[in-house]
Design a protein around this motif. Structure first.
Motif, PDB file in Angstrom:
ATOM      1  N   GLY A  47       0.832  -1.216  -0.034  1.00  0.00           N
ATOM      2  CA  GLY A  47       0.022   0.097  -0.007  1.00  0.00           C
ATOM      3  C   GLY A  47       0.866   1.272  -0.036  1.00  0.00           C
ATOM      4  N   PHE A  48       0.675   2.160  -1.079  1.00  0.00           N
ATOM      5  CA  PHE A  48       1.566   3.322  -1.011  1.00  0.00           C
ATOM      6  C   PHE A  48       0.829   4.544  -0.768  1.00  0.00           C
ATOM      7  CE2 PHE A  48       4.516   6.478  -2.176  1.00  0.00           C
ATOM      8  CZ  PHE A  48       4.643   6.815  -3.589  1.00  0.00           C
ATOM      9  N   SER A  49       1.148   5.196   0.058  1.00  0.00           N
ATOM     10  CA  SER A  49       0.215   6.671   0.445  1.00  0.00           C
ATOM     11  C   SER A  49       1.460   7.836   0.003  1.00  0.00           C
ATOM     12  CB  SER A  49       0.164   6.609   1.883  1.00  0.00           C
ATOM     13  OG  SER A  49      -0.291   8.117   2.337  1.00  0.00           O
ATOM     14  N   GLN A  50       1.058   8.080  -1.049  1.00  0.00           N
ATOM     15  CA  GLN A  50       1.808   9.493  -1.766  1.00  0.00           C
ATOM     16  C   GLN A  50       1.298  10.634  -1.206  1.00  0.00           C
ATOM     17  OE1 GLN A  50       4.261  10.621  -2.632  1.00  0.00           O
ATOM     18  NE2 GLN A  50       4.706  10.373  -4.708  1.00  0.00           N
ATOM     19  N   VAL A  51       2.042  11.707  -1.154  1.00  0.00           N
ATOM     20  CA  VAL A  51       1.649  13.043  -0.881  1.00  0.00           C
ATOM     21  C   VAL A  51       0.590  13.686  -1.352  1.00  0.00           C
ATOM     22  CG1 VAL A  51       2.358  15.480  -0.743  1.00  0.00           C
ATOM     23  CG2 VAL A  51       3.857  13.546   0.288  1.00  0.00           C
ATOM     24  N   LYS A  85      -3.034  16.022   1.884  1.00  0.00           N
ATOM     25  CA  LYS A  85      -3.522  16.172   3.333  1.00  0.00           C
ATOM     26  C   LYS A  85      -3.379  15.115   4.268  1.00  0.00           C
ATOM     27  CE  LYS A  85      -6.847  19.670   2.411  1.00  0.00           C
ATOM     28  NZ  LYS A  85      -5.946  19.982   1.374  1.00  0.00           N
ATOM     29  N   GLN A  86      -2.758  15.374   5.498  1.00  0.00           N
ATOM     30  CA  GLN A  86      -2.276  14.193   6.225  1.00  0.00           C
ATOM     31  C   GLN A  86      -3.424  13.459   6.843  1.00  0.00           C
ATOM     32  OE1 GLN A  86      -0.600  15.221  10.236  1.00  0.00           O
ATOM     33  NE2 GLN A  86       0.956  13.558   9.946  1.00  0.00           N
ATOM     34  N   ASP A  87      -4.558  13.913   7.017  1.00  0.00           N
ATOM     35  CA  ASP A  87      -5.570  13.158   7.594  1.00  0.00           C
ATOM     36  C   ASP A  87      -6.017  12.012   6.455  1.00  0.00           C
ATOM     37  OD1 ASP A  87      -6.694  14.977   5.796  1.00  0.00           O
ATOM     38  OD2 ASP A  87      -8.655  15.431   6.930  1.00  0.00           O
ATOM     39  N   LYS A  88      -5.731  12.499   5.032  1.00  0.00           N
ATOM     40  CA  LYS A  88      -6.123  11.456   4.114  1.00  0.00           C
ATOM     41  C   LYS A  88      -5.011  10.210   4.035  1.00  0.00           C
ATOM     42  CE  LYS A  88      -8.459  14.651   1.034  1.00  0.00           C
ATOM     43  NZ  LYS A  88      -9.949  13.941   0.201  1.00  0.00           N
ATOM     44  N   GLN A  89      -3.769  10.644   4.398  1.00  0.00           N
ATOM     45  CA  GLN A  89      -2.671   9.659   4.211  1.00  0.00           C
ATOM     46  C   GLN A  89      -3.188   8.712   5.497  1.00  0.00           C
ATOM     47  OE1 GLN A  89       0.997  12.417   3.843  1.00  0.00           O
ATOM     48  NE2 GLN A  89       1.327  10.462   2.680  1.00  0.00           N
ATOM     49  N   PRO A 108       5.442  10.938   3.656  1.00  0.00           N
ATOM     50  CA  PRO A 108       5.006  11.725   4.445  1.00  0.00           C
ATOM     51  C   PRO A 108       4.783  13.243   4.144  1.00  0.00           C
ATOM     52  CG  PRO A 108       6.926  11.246   5.526  1.00  0.00           C
ATOM     53  CD  PRO A 108       6.524  10.516   4.061  1.00  0.00           C
ATOM     54  N   VAL A 109       3.373  14.057   4.243  1.00  0.00           N
ATOM     55  CA  VAL A 109       3.349  15.337   3.716  1.00  0.00           C
ATOM     56  C   VAL A 109       4.197  16.304   4.586  1.00  0.00           C
ATOM     57  CG1 VAL A 109       1.094  15.578   4.926  1.00  0.00           C
ATOM     58  CG2 VAL A 109       1.784  17.076   3.127  1.00  0.00           C
ATOM     59  N   THR A 110       4.092  15.792   6.023  1.00  0.00           N
ATOM     60  CA  THR A 110       5.118  16.612   7.067  1.00  0.00           C
ATOM     61  C   THR A 110       5.667  15.655   7.945  1.00  0.00           C
ATOM     62  OG1 THR A 110       2.770  17.045   8.143  1.00  0.00           O
ATOM     63  CG2 THR A 110       3.697  18.898   6.826  1.00  0.00           C
ATOM     64  N   GLY A 183       9.021  25.877   0.899  1.00  0.00           N
ATOM     65  CA  GLY A 183       7.919  24.775   0.527  1.00  0.00           C
ATOM     66  C   GLY A 183       6.858  24.626   1.759  1.00  0.00           C
ATOM     67  N   THR A 184       6.221  23.249   1.533  1.00  0.00           N
ATOM     68  CA  THR A 184       5.127  23.294   2.556  1.00  0.00           C
ATOM     69  C   THR A 184       5.787  23.130   4.212  1.00  0.00           C
ATOM     70  OG1 THR A 184       4.095  21.701   1.122  1.00  0.00           O
ATOM     71  CG2 THR A 184       3.562  21.497   3.427  1.00  0.00           C
ATOM     72  N   LEU A 185       5.297  24.165   4.967  1.00  0.00           N
ATOM     73  CA  LEU A 185       5.832  24.103   6.322  1.00  0.00           C
ATOM     74  C   LEU A 185       5.660  22.587   6.955  1.00  0.00           C
ATOM     75  CD1 LEU A 185       5.020  27.773   7.469  1.00  0.00           C
ATOM     76  CD2 LEU A 185       6.998  27.107   6.300  1.00  0.00           C
ATOM     77  N   GLY A 186       7.006  22.275   7.493  1.00  0.00           N
ATOM     78  CA  GLY A 186       7.015  20.977   8.122  1.00  0.00           C
ATOM     79  C   GLY A 186       7.245  20.000   7.617  1.00  0.00           C
ATOM     80  N   ALA A 187       7.447  20.378   6.270  1.00  0.00           N
ATOM     81  CA  ALA A 187       7.987  19.014   5.321  1.00  0.00           C
ATOM     82  C   ALA A 187       9.477  19.056   5.462  1.00  0.00           C
ATOM     83  CB  ALA A 187       7.499  19.354   3.880  1.00  0.00           C
ATOM     84  N   THR A 188       9.946  17.944   5.321  1.00  0.00           N
ATOM     85  CA  THR A 188      11.415  17.601   5.837  1.00  0.00           C
ATOM     86  C   THR A 188      12.296  18.290   4.853  1.00  0.00           C
ATOM     87  OG1 THR A 188      11.238  15.387   6.268  1.00  0.00           O
ATOM     88  CG2 THR A 188      13.344  15.996   6.250  1.00  0.00           C
ATOM     89  N   ALA A 189      11.673  18.488   3.492  1.00  0.00           N
ATOM     90  CA  ALA A 189      12.566  19.210   2.433  1.00  0.00           C
ATOM     91  C   ALA A 189      12.415  20.840   2.970  1.00  0.00           C
ATOM     92  CB  ALA A 189      11.856  19.196   1.305  1.00  0.00           C
ATOM     93  N   GLN A 190      11.325  21.075   3.252  1.00  0.00           N
ATOM     94  CA  GLN A 190      11.335  22.571   3.646  1.00  0.00           C
ATOM     95  C   GLN A 190      12.149  22.984   4.864  1.00  0.00           C
ATOM     96  OE1 GLN A 190       9.137  23.795   6.802  1.00  0.00           O
ATOM     97  NE2 GLN A 190      10.667  25.743   6.428  1.00  0.00           N
TER      98      GLN A 190
END
Ligand code: GZL
Length: 358
Positions: A47-51, A85-89, A108-110, A183-190
């Motif tokens: 099962g793959f949950s993509q951002v 959306k984290q809740d969708k993940q 993970p989105v964040t 980027g999206t605040l709280g994302a590792t990339a950001q």
């Protein structure tokens, strides 16, 4: 040979071919009814949950992972797009648990908010592999392994390049006026890209005029940059935390009658970007992006091999980093010193761009 005989011959060959294939099929599958073959291939279900599909990078990442986690490679993939959306993940992960998949892959989105649902996956005996951004959990045994980029290193490359650039162009540190399109605040990339810039600005004495999130989206970045140009006309460097933001930033600057380019001593605004997607590198060729630091989305094969290694009970690394380069529009800075080693900056050419996979 007469036409008739030809027909007999080819019909005979057809029968022989059919018989052979029936033999082949029955020898590798269970034949429960005459002529009907049942394959008993044991697929690994993942099962793959993509951002989401927020950027060119993400689209390339999804395509590459789908190509690798495929039936051809013995994997049955269930894919979910969470629309950032984290809740969708979290919902998707709970569904995967109900479906009793063998593995869960999570992009993970964040970083925060995963402890509970990863505990549920663990209690269900389902190993979780995290990809791209990281999760910030109290107990890191909640995930088996992680595959992705070193975002702090990406930022360090960009900032060392900017330092070299300023020295070569004889621009004083105090005259470097930066806005950070985050980027999206709280994302590792950001987190990695923003903190890398902030520590470099403190170290070298650059001015960060503003840091504003644009969620890695082109339209949001254009809106943000339009506002920042009004507030800070003295800006001469824009640090875009992905290529889609750089595209929106370029549109905003050009619509305001200003020029993007590679020489701030001539009043041009320097764009630094991340991802090195085809769209971003095309702007490097046009000298509208001065430096594009690669963030490699082609993680599919690494994830596939990791799943197979975990499945076979063999040793595997907890963290796997993907290889990345940096591409420049001109030869002002051809290399930097990174952690004591020489790190080549790749001068981008048409040929290099044509050869790239994304
Ligand atoms: C980085 C990834 C970021 C990209 C953006 O690994 O998380 O998210 O830099 C993407 O393009 O949207």
């Amino acid at each position: 040979m007469s036409n008739y005989k030809n027909k007999i011959r080819s019909f005979g060959m057809l029968l022989a071919g059919l018989a052979a294939s029936m033999f082949f099929l029955t020898s590798c599958g269970k034949e429960e009814k005459p002529g009907v073959v049942y394959y008993d291939v044991d697929y690994i279900t993942v099962g793959f949950s993509q951002v989401g599909a927020e950027s060119d990078w993400r689209v390339a990442n999804t395509e590459d992972i789908k190509n690798s986690l495929s039936r051809y490679n013995g994997i049955d993939l269930i894919f979910d797009d969470a629309q950032q959306k984290q809740d969708k993940q979290i919902l998707a992960i709970r569904k995967f648990i109900q479906q009793e998949v063998n593995y869960i892959v999570l992009a993970p989105v964040t970083e925060k908010g995963w402890d509970t649902v990863l505990k549920e996956a663990n209690e269900a005996g389902i190993p979780v592999i995290v990809v791209d951004r990281k999760v910030d959990v109290k107990d890191d045994s909640l995930f088996k392994a992680w595959v992705g980029s070193d975002f702090s290193r990406e930022s360090e490359i960009a900032c060392l390049w900017l330092k070299e650039y300023a020295d070569k162009k004889r621009v004083q540190a105090g005259d470097i006026n930066i806005v950070d399109i985050q980027g999206t605040l709280g994302a590792t990339a950001q987190i990695g890209r923003t903190s890398g810039l902030e520590s470099a600005a403190r170290k070298y004495g650059w001015n960060i005029l503003a840091s504003v999130p644009a969620d890695y989206a082109q339209s949001k970045a254009e809106e943000v940059m339009t506002d920042l140009l009004r507030k800070y006309p003295e800006v001469n460097v824009v640090y875009c935390e992905n290529d889609n933001e750089a595209l929106g930033t370029i549109d905003a600057i050009e619509k305001a009658g200003r020029k993007v380019g590679t020489d701030i001593t001539k009043g041009e605004i320097l764009i630094i970007s991340f991802d090195a997607t085809h769209a971003g590198l095309s702007r490097v060729l046009e000298k509208k992006i001065a430096l594009d630091v690669e963030c490699n989305p082609l993680q599919g094969e690494t994830i596939r091999d990791l799943i197979k290694t975990v499945d076979s009970g063999e040793e595997f690394p907890k963290y796997t980093y993907v290889e990345e380069k940096a591409f420049s529009a001109d030869e002002t800075v051809s290399s930097i010193e990174l952690s004591g080693d020489k790190y080549e900056i790749t001068l981008l050419t048409e040929e290099i761009l044509e050869e790239r996979q994304y």
